[in-house]
Design a protein around this motif. Structure first.
Motif, PDB file in Angstrom:
ATOM      1  N   HIS A 249     -39.999  44.334  46.179  1.00  0.00           N
ATOM      2  CA  HIS A 249     -38.858  43.930  46.999  1.00  0.00           C
ATOM      3  C   HIS A 249     -38.849  44.736  48.298  1.00  0.00           C
ATOM      4  CE1 HIS A 249     -36.607  47.656  46.108  1.00  0.00           C
ATOM      5  NE2 HIS A 249     -37.081  47.533  44.885  1.00  0.00           N
TER       6      HIS A 249
ATOM      7  N   GLU B 122     -31.582  49.668  44.829  1.00  0.00           N
ATOM      8  CA  GLU B 122     -31.006  49.415  43.505  1.00  0.00           C
ATOM      9  C   GLU B 122     -29.606  50.019  43.443  1.00  0.00           C
ATOM     10  OE1 GLU B 122     -33.507  51.205  40.646  1.00  0.00           O
ATOM     11  OE2 GLU B 122     -35.280  50.041  41.163  1.00  0.00           O
TER      12      GLU B 122
ATOM     13  N   ASN C  78     -28.630  43.669  44.775  1.00  0.00           N
ATOM     14  CA  ASN C  78     -28.792  45.104  44.514  1.00  0.00           C
ATOM     15  C   ASN C  78     -28.606  45.414  43.028  1.00  0.00           C
ATOM     16  OD1 ASN C  78     -27.200  45.144  47.508  1.00  0.00           O
ATOM     17  ND2 ASN C  78     -29.044  46.385  47.344  1.00  0.00           N
TER      18      ASN C  78
ATOM     19  N   LEU D 106     -31.686  44.269  40.937  1.00  0.00           N
ATOM     20  CA  LEU D 106     -32.826  45.191  41.025  1.00  0.00           C
ATOM     21  C   LEU D 106     -32.659  46.353  40.050  1.00  0.00           C
ATOM     22  CD1 LEU D 106     -33.595  45.436  44.852  1.00  0.00           C
ATOM     23  CD2 LEU D 106     -34.915  44.241  43.100  1.00  0.00           C
TER      24      LEU D 106
ATOM     25  N   TYR E 108     -33.121  44.956  36.479  1.00  0.00           N
ATOM     26  CA  TYR E 108     -34.528  44.687  36.183  1.00  0.00           C
ATOM     27  C   TYR E 108     -35.282  45.965  35.849  1.00  0.00           C
ATOM     28  CZ  TYR E 108     -34.139  39.856  37.947  1.00  0.00           C
ATOM     29  OH  TYR E 108     -33.803  38.535  38.128  1.00  0.00           O
ATOM     30  N   ARG E 109     -35.053  47.017  36.645  1.00  0.00           N
ATOM     31  CA  ARG E 109     -35.769  48.281  36.401  1.00  0.00           C
ATOM     32  C   ARG E 109     -35.404  48.834  35.024  1.00  0.00           C
ATOM     33  NH1 ARG E 109     -34.869  53.578  36.946  1.00  0.00           N
ATOM     34  NH2 ARG E 109     -32.883  53.317  38.015  1.00  0.00           N
TER      35      ARG E 109
ATOM     36  N   THR F 176     -38.904  41.046  41.998  1.00  0.00           N
ATOM     37  CA  THR F 176     -37.893  41.052  43.038  1.00  0.00           C
ATOM     38  C   THR F 176     -36.835  40.010  42.674  1.00  0.00           C
ATOM     39  OG1 THR F 176     -37.521  40.998  45.425  1.00  0.00           O
ATOM     40  CG2 THR F 176     -39.045  39.343  44.523  1.00  0.00           C
ATOM     41  N   VAL F 177     -35.856  39.821  43.554  1.00  0.00           N
ATOM     42  CA  VAL F 177     -34.726  38.946  43.232  1.00  0.00           C
ATOM     43  C   VAL F 177     -34.964  37.549  43.800  1.00  0.00           C
ATOM     44  CG1 VAL F 177     -32.250  38.577  43.550  1.00  0.00           C
ATOM     45  CG2 VAL F 177     -33.133  40.894  43.168  1.00  0.00           C
TER      46      VAL F 177
END
Length: 292
Positions: A69, A75, A113, A116, A119-120, A127-128
Motif C-alpha cells: 500500500h 495503519e 486505515n 490495513l 489485515y496486518r 492493500t485495500v
C-alpha cells in the motif's frame, strides 16, 4: 504473511494455459504482475509459462505477488463492524462520521486505515480494495475486495449494475408521489472540489425512490441507484426540493440530526469465486431511528 493463490483442476485437455486463464477472468495485467513481481504460475507443482498446453486432470496454481500500500497511508486501530468475511471479500457496517478512504481533508481515521491494521493483525499481506464506497457521514454496508483478483471481478459486476444496494433516508418535506424515478445528470459544481449539481453536461444518473412513511414536515424514503455518482442521492433529493435532514451542503438542516440522514441498509451481490448470491441487511442506526 499469507500469499493469495488460486487453484483449479483442469476438466478438459488440449487448452493453452493462456486461454484457460482468460476463461477464468484472470487479466493479462494480472499475469504480467505475477510474472515480474514475485508470483508463480504452476501446473502440477512445476513453474510454467502461459504457453503451456494443459491436459485433463492437471492441477493449476496461480500464486499472486505480495501487495503493498502507499507509504502515505498509515495503519490505525479503528473499530470495524465486520458482517461477513471470507478469503476473497468482506462486508462491513460503516459507522457515520468516518471517511471510506484518506483524502487531503481527512488523511487519517478512515475505513482504509483501519483495514490495513486489521489485515496486518490477521497476517494478510494486502492493500485495500474498496468496491462500494460511502460518504463520510453516510452509514451502512460496504463491500471490500481482499485481493486484486476479486477486486477486478467485483468491480466488473459493479460496472454492470449487478451489485445491488438499498438505502434509507429522511428528507425534508412531505413528498407527494409514493414512488418515482429521478433521471438527472450530475456534474461537479463550478468552483468547488466537493459539491455536485444537476447539469445537462453532467454524468448520467438515475435514482429510484419509494416513500415509506410521511410526517408533517419530513418523509422517510427507500432508495436504489441505477448509477453510482458522487453524492447522487443527496443531489437528486435536493433537486426535488427535499434535501436530506442534516445535509447542510445541499440545503438540509442539522436541527434534528448532526449528519445527512442516509443509511446503506442492504447489499446483494453474486460471489464470483464461491458462485452464489449473497445478501446482507443491517439495522437503521439510532440517530435515524430517533427521527422516526
Amino acid at each position: 504473511m499469507k500469499s493469495f493463490q488460486l487453484n483449479w483442476v483442469v476438466e478438459e485437455g488440449g487448452v493453452l494455459l493462456r486461454d484457460f486463464f482468460k476463461e477464468k477472468t484472470v487479466s493479462r495485467s494480472a499475469l504480467t504482475d505475477i510474472k515480474y513481481n514475485g508470483g508463480k504460475i504452476m501446473v502440477n507443482n512445476k513453474e510454467v509459462t502461459v504457453r503451456s498446453i494443459l491436459q485433463k486432470g492437471d492441477k493449476v496454481r496461480l500464486v499472486f505477488p505480495p501487495e503493498s500500500h502507499s507509504l502515505s497511508m498509515q495503519e490505525e486501530m479503528i473499530p470495524l463492524d465486520i458482517v461477513y468475511e471470507d478469503e476473497h471479500c468482506l462486508v462491513l457496517n460503516k459507522q457515520p462520521y468516518i471517511p471510506s478512504i484518506p483524502s487531503r481533508l481527512h488523511p487519517k481515521g478512515t475505513i482504509a486505515n483501519g483495514l490495513l491494521f486489521y489485515y496486518r493483525k490477521q497476517g494478510i499481506d494486502r492493500t485495500v480494495h474498496i468496491v462500494t464506497r460511502l460518504d463520510k457521514d453516510t452509514s451502512g454496508l460496504m463491500l471490500i475486495a481482499k485481493h486484486r483478483y476479486s477486486h477486478s471481478l467485483f468491480s466488473l459486476q459493479h460496472q454492470q449494475k449487478q451489485v445491488k444496494r438499498t438505502y434509507y433516508a429522511m428528507v425534508h418535506g412531505e413528498i407527494e408521489k409514493d414512488f418515482d424515478v429521478i433521471d438527472s445528470p450530475i456534474a461537479r459544481k463550478e468552483g468547488s472540489i466537493i459539491e455536485r449539481c444537476i447539469h445537462p453536461d453532467g454524468q448520467h444518473a438515475v435514482t429510484y425512490y419509494k416513500v415509506v412513511k410521511r410526517f408533517h414536515d419530513r418523509s422517510f424514503v427507500q432508495l436504489a441507484l441505477d448509477t453510482g455518482r458522487t453524492h447522487q442521492i443527496r443531489v437528486h433529493m435536493s433537486s426535488m426540493g427535499h434535501p436530506l435532514l442534516g445535509d447542510t451542503l445541499y440545503g438540509g438542516e442539522k436541527t434534528k440530526i448532526l449528519r445527512q440522514a442516509l443509511h446503506s441498509k442492504s447489499l446483494q451481490f453474486f460471489h464470483p469465486i464461491l458462485e452464489k448470491t449473497l445478501y446482507f441487511e443491517t439495522d437503521i442506526p439510532d440517530d435515524i431511528k430517533y427521527l422516526l
